[in-house]
Design a protein around this motif. Structure first.
Motif, PDB file in Angstrom:
ATOM      1  N   PRO A   1       0.826  -1.204   0.000  1.00  0.00           N
ATOM      2  CA  PRO A   1       0.000   0.000   0.000  1.00  0.00           C
ATOM      3  C   PRO A   1       0.866   1.262   0.000  1.00  0.00           C
ATOM      4  N   HIS A   2       0.488   2.226  -0.853  1.00  0.00           N
ATOM      5  CA  HIS A   2       1.172   3.519  -0.777  1.00  0.00           C
ATOM      6  C   HIS A   2       0.622   4.241   0.444  1.00  0.00           C
ATOM      7  N   ALA A   3       1.522   4.776   1.268  1.00  0.00           N
ATOM      8  CA  ALA A   3       1.113   5.335   2.563  1.00  0.00           C
ATOM      9  C   ALA A   3       1.094   6.863   2.574  1.00  0.00           C
ATOM     10  N   LYS A   4       1.280   7.494   1.384  1.00  0.00           N
ATOM     11  CA  LYS A   4       1.296   8.966   1.352  1.00  0.00           C
ATOM     12  C   LYS A   4      -0.054   9.558   1.738  1.00  0.00           C
ATOM     13  N   GLY A   5      -1.128   8.801   1.556  1.00  0.00           N
ATOM     14  CA  GLY A   5      -2.463   9.317   1.821  1.00  0.00           C
ATOM     15  C   GLY A   5      -2.876   9.250   3.274  1.00  0.00           C
TER      16      GLY A   5
ATOM     17  N   LEU B   1      10.605   4.072  -1.519  1.00  0.00           N
ATOM     18  CA  LEU B   1      10.456   5.485  -1.874  1.00  0.00           C
ATOM     19  C   LEU B   1      10.172   5.521  -3.376  1.00  0.00           C
ATOM     20  N   THR B   2       8.923   5.832  -3.747  1.00  0.00           N
ATOM     21  CA  THR B   2       8.496   5.680  -5.141  1.00  0.00           C
ATOM     22  C   THR B   2       8.887   6.874  -6.005  1.00  0.00           C
ATOM     23  N   THR B   3       9.405   7.927  -5.393  1.00  0.00           N
ATOM     24  CA  THR B   3       9.736   9.164  -6.109  1.00  0.00           C
ATOM     25  C   THR B   3      11.222   9.201  -6.450  1.00  0.00           C
TER      26      THR B   3
ATOM     27  N   HIS C   1       4.934  10.208 -17.876  1.00  0.00           N
ATOM     28  CA  HIS C   1       5.873  11.275 -18.250  1.00  0.00           C
ATOM     29  C   HIS C   1       6.233  12.176 -17.072  1.00  0.00           C
ATOM     30  N   ARG C   2       6.735  11.545 -16.017  1.00  0.00           N
ATOM     31  CA  ARG C   2       7.225  12.401 -14.929  1.00  0.00           C
ATOM     32  C   ARG C   2       8.590  11.925 -14.445  1.00  0.00           C
ATOM     33  N   GLY C   3       9.378  11.405 -15.385  1.00  0.00           N
ATOM     34  CA  GLY C   3      10.788  11.196 -15.056  1.00  0.00           C
ATOM     35  C   GLY C   3      11.299   9.779 -15.117  1.00  0.00           C
TER      36      GLY C   3
ATOM     37  N   GLY D   1       6.741   0.623 -12.404  1.00  0.00           N
ATOM     38  CA  GLY D   1       6.093   1.281 -13.546  1.00  0.00           C
ATOM     39  C   GLY D   1       4.736   1.793 -13.127  1.00  0.00           C
ATOM     40  N   TYR D   2       4.710   2.901 -12.394  1.00  0.00           N
ATOM     41  CA  TYR D   2       3.440   3.421 -11.856  1.00  0.00           C
ATOM     42  C   TYR D   2       2.676   4.166 -12.957  1.00  0.00           C
ATOM     43  N   ASP D   3       1.390   3.882 -13.026  1.00  0.00           N
ATOM     44  CA  ASP D   3       0.535   4.400 -14.095  1.00  0.00           C
ATOM     45  C   ASP D   3      -0.397   5.507 -13.587  1.00  0.00           C
TER      46      ASP D   3
ATOM     47  N   GLY E   1      -2.359   2.004  -9.141  1.00  0.00           N
ATOM     48  CA  GLY E   1      -3.021   2.775  -8.104  1.00  0.00           C
ATOM     49  C   GLY E   1      -4.379   2.133  -7.839  1.00  0.00           C
ATOM     50  N   THR E   2      -5.195   2.836  -7.087  1.00  0.00           N
ATOM     51  CA  THR E   2      -6.493   2.291  -6.687  1.00  0.00           C
ATOM     52  C   THR E   2      -7.369   1.918  -7.894  1.00  0.00           C
ATOM     53  N   ALA E   3      -7.342   2.774  -8.941  1.00  0.00           N
ATOM     54  CA  ALA E   3      -8.240   2.534 -10.077  1.00  0.00           C
ATOM     55  C   ALA E   3      -7.741   1.426 -11.000  1.00  0.00           C
TER      56      ALA E   3
ATOM     57  N   LEU F   1       1.308  -4.859  -6.319  1.00  0.00           N
ATOM     58  CA  LEU F   1       0.433  -3.694  -6.513  1.00  0.00           C
ATOM     59  C   LEU F   1       0.807  -2.628  -5.491  1.00  0.00           C
ATOM     60  N   GLN F   2       0.739  -1.346  -5.881  1.00  0.00           N
ATOM     61  CA  GLN F   2       1.093  -0.272  -4.938  1.00  0.00           C
ATOM     62  C   GLN F   2       0.017   0.819  -4.838  1.00  0.00           C
ATOM     63  N   PRO F   3      -1.267   0.452  -4.740  1.00  0.00           N
ATOM     64  CA  PRO F   3      -2.310   1.465  -4.597  1.00  0.00           C
ATOM     65  C   PRO F   3      -2.300   2.091  -3.200  1.00  0.00           C
ATOM     66  N   GLY F   4      -2.853   3.290  -3.088  1.00  0.00           N
ATOM     67  CA  GLY F   4      -2.844   3.956  -1.783  1.00  0.00           C
ATOM     68  C   GLY F   4      -4.193   4.476  -1.345  1.00  0.00           C
ATOM     69  N   SER F   5      -4.899   5.158  -2.267  1.00  0.00           N
ATOM     70  CA  SER F   5      -6.119   5.880  -1.879  1.00  0.00           C
ATOM     71  C   SER F   5      -7.246   4.981  -1.417  1.00  0.00           C
ATOM     72  N   TYR F   6      -7.211   3.706  -1.822  1.00  0.00           N
ATOM     73  CA  TYR F   6      -8.305   2.791  -1.484  1.00  0.00           C
ATOM     74  C   TYR F   6      -8.549   2.726   0.024  1.00  0.00           C
TER      75      TYR F   6
ATOM     76  N   ALA G   1     -12.963  12.386  -5.136  1.00  0.00           N
ATOM     77  CA  ALA G   1     -12.507  12.255  -6.524  1.00  0.00           C
ATOM     78  C   ALA G   1     -12.533  10.791  -6.942  1.00  0.00           C
ATOM     79  N   TYR G   2     -12.050   9.909  -6.084  1.00  0.00           N
ATOM     80  CA  TYR G   2     -12.055   8.484  -6.429  1.00  0.00           C
ATOM     81  C   TYR G   2     -13.468   7.912  -6.448  1.00  0.00           C
ATOM     82  N   ALA G   3     -14.330   8.398  -5.555  1.00  0.00           N
ATOM     83  CA  ALA G   3     -15.696   7.875  -5.500  1.00  0.00           C
ATOM     84  C   ALA G   3     -16.453   8.170  -6.800  1.00  0.00           C
TER      85      ALA G   3
HETATM   86  C1  LIG Z   1       4.212   6.185  -7.332  1.00  0.00           C
HETATM   87  C2  LIG Z   1       2.847   6.007  -6.761  1.00  0.00           C
HETATM   88  N1  LIG Z   1       2.388   4.764  -6.530  1.00  0.00           N
HETATM   89  C3  LIG Z   1       1.168   4.545  -6.028  1.00  0.00           C
HETATM   90  C4  LIG Z   1       0.328   5.606  -5.712  1.00  0.00           C
HETATM   91  C5  LIG Z   1      -1.042   5.300  -5.157  1.00  0.00           C
HETATM   92  O1  LIG Z   1      -2.029   5.633  -6.064  1.00  0.00           O
HETATM   93  P1  LIG Z   1      -3.553   5.850  -5.627  1.00  0.00           P
HETATM   94  O2  LIG Z   1      -3.536   6.793  -4.488  1.00  0.00           O
HETATM   95  O3  LIG Z   1      -4.157   6.414  -6.837  1.00  0.00           O
HETATM   96  O4  LIG Z   1      -4.059   4.520  -5.234  1.00  0.00           O
HETATM   97  C6  LIG Z   1       0.761   6.916  -5.925  1.00  0.00           C
HETATM   98  C7  LIG Z   1      -0.127   8.040  -5.606  1.00  0.00           C
HETATM   99  O5  LIG Z   1       0.081   9.168  -5.935  1.00  0.00           O
HETATM  100  C8  LIG Z   1       2.059   7.118  -6.457  1.00  0.00           C
HETATM  101  O6  LIG Z   1       2.526   8.357  -6.672  1.00  0.00           O
END
Ligand SMILES: Cc1ncc(COP(=O)(O)O)c(C=O)c1O
Length: 332
Positions: A32-36, A75-77, A131-133, A161-163, A207-209, A223-228, A234-236
């Motif tokens: 799970p992406h934990a930024k959210g 660190l996905t960035t 297209h972000r690097g 390969g995040y979409d 991501g979630t979608a 899988l690396q979704p976060g917002s779910y 926005a997601y709803a």
């Molecule tokens: C690199 C990366 N992976 C996964 C996610 C999670 O995506 P989502 O919040 O759409 O599920 C993000 C969200 O911005 C992201 O930047």
């Protein structure tokens, strides 16, 4: 105390279990992406449910989860080369994996890891259409992978390969079409890297979608979704994303201006508007910014009195959470 960003524990748990079940059903790992949420207590629930680790967007977020003892933080960035030493210092005994898109960034991480006497796990970051690097071609990805493999202080784990460019597409058919294109780009990179003998233990995306689409792709391992987990408005509004709203900003009425207008203590410093206005939960009413610490709610608010607490549904939880530090459990 309001305003505060809270998570309904039961709804959160339902979302966590549902995404974990999707991953389990298809034999892929869930990170799970934990930024959210930025919250160790939420990550602990995700790990207990079966997640292999978490993703983070910044070094500050990495610190939260490494300090909490999460053993596999990605660190996905893409970092600038000047931050390589900071990442290595944080990662310590291999708990932090970084992403690299060029031989130059690989060299910066290699030098920092070498200097610290550690081995740093690395993924090649691939541009699958956002297209972000990320490495834009198979040849560019191969150059980055070769540089990682050649450095004794780096350990090649695979590919990210995040979409992100597909997450906001509301029409499920158009989203699936876009996803097929993204996976074709990812496959082209995997073919070249596998042909060159590179380790591809981790192929992480989605991501979630797009998680349900990525879960059935034969070469995706993670899988690396976060917002779910917390969800947002926005997601709803996106078709085919079946998770429930767990995150709310609690806000208190501070003034009643008339039968159809009140002021609350959540303004632009409490809830974001970058993906549209938040929604007032359970009322036919509209919230608008009335200042940094003030929000205006108009509509069906005639029964409200100062001191009443309302729930706002964030339009975008990822950008709301930074205004609060982290999400906390809902009271009660
Ligand atoms: C690199 C990366 N992976 C996964 C996610 C999670 O995506 P989502 O919040 O759409 O599920 C993000 C969200 O911005 C992201 O930047």
């Amino acid at each position: 105390m309001t305003p505060v960003l809270v998570a309904d524990g039961e709804v959160l748990e339902g979302n966590i279990v549902a995404m974990q079940e999707l991953a389990r059903e298809h034999g892929v790992a869930l990170r799970p992406h934990a930024k959210g949420h930025r919250a160790a207590w939420v990550a602990a629930r995700q790990l207990t449910a079966g997640a292999v680790g978490v993703g983070v967007a910044t070094l500050a977020e990495a610190a939260i989860f490494l300090e909490a003892g999460v053993g596999d933080v990605l660190l996905t960035t893409i970092l600038p080369p000047g931050r390589a030493a900071d990442a290595v210092a944080l990662g310590g005994a291999g708990a932090l994996t970084v992403v690299v898109h060029t031989p130059e960034l690989a060299a910066a991480f290699a030098a920092a890891a070498d200097g610290a006497g550690v081995v740093l796990p690395v993924l090649v970051d691939v541009d699958v259409g956002q297209h972000r690097g990320g490495a834009p071609t198979p040849a560019a990805a191969l150059a980055a992978a070769d540089a990682i493999a050649a450095a004794p202080s780096l350990r090649m784990r695979g590919v990210q390969g995040y979409d992100g460019h597909l997450q906001g597409i509301a029409d499920p058919v158009a989203r699936a079409d876009g996803h097929a294109g993204a996976m074709a780009r990812l496959d082209a990179v995997l073919d070249v890297l596998a042909g060159a003998g590179h380790a591809l233990d981790v192929v992480t995306t989605a991501g979630t979608a797009t998680a349900p689409l990525a879960a059935v792709h034969p070469r995706v391992t993670e899988l690396q979704p976060g917002s779910y987990a917390l969800m947002d408005r926005a997601y709803a509004q996106i078709g085919g994303v079946a998770f429930a709203q767990a995150a709310f900003v609690l806000t208190t009425v501070t003034a009643v201006l008339g039968p159809g207008e009140v002021i609350v203590d959540a303004g632009s410093r409490a809830i974001s508007s970058d993906l549209g206005l938040p929604q007032v939960d359970g009322l036919d009413a509209t919230w608008t910014v009335a200042g940094d610490e003030h929000g205006r709610i108009t509509g069906e608010v005639g029964r409200l009195r100062p001191g009443d607490v309302l729930r706002l549904i964030p339009s975008h939880t990822d950008t709301t959470v930074v205004l609060h530090g982290a999400v906390v459990p809902a009271p009660g």
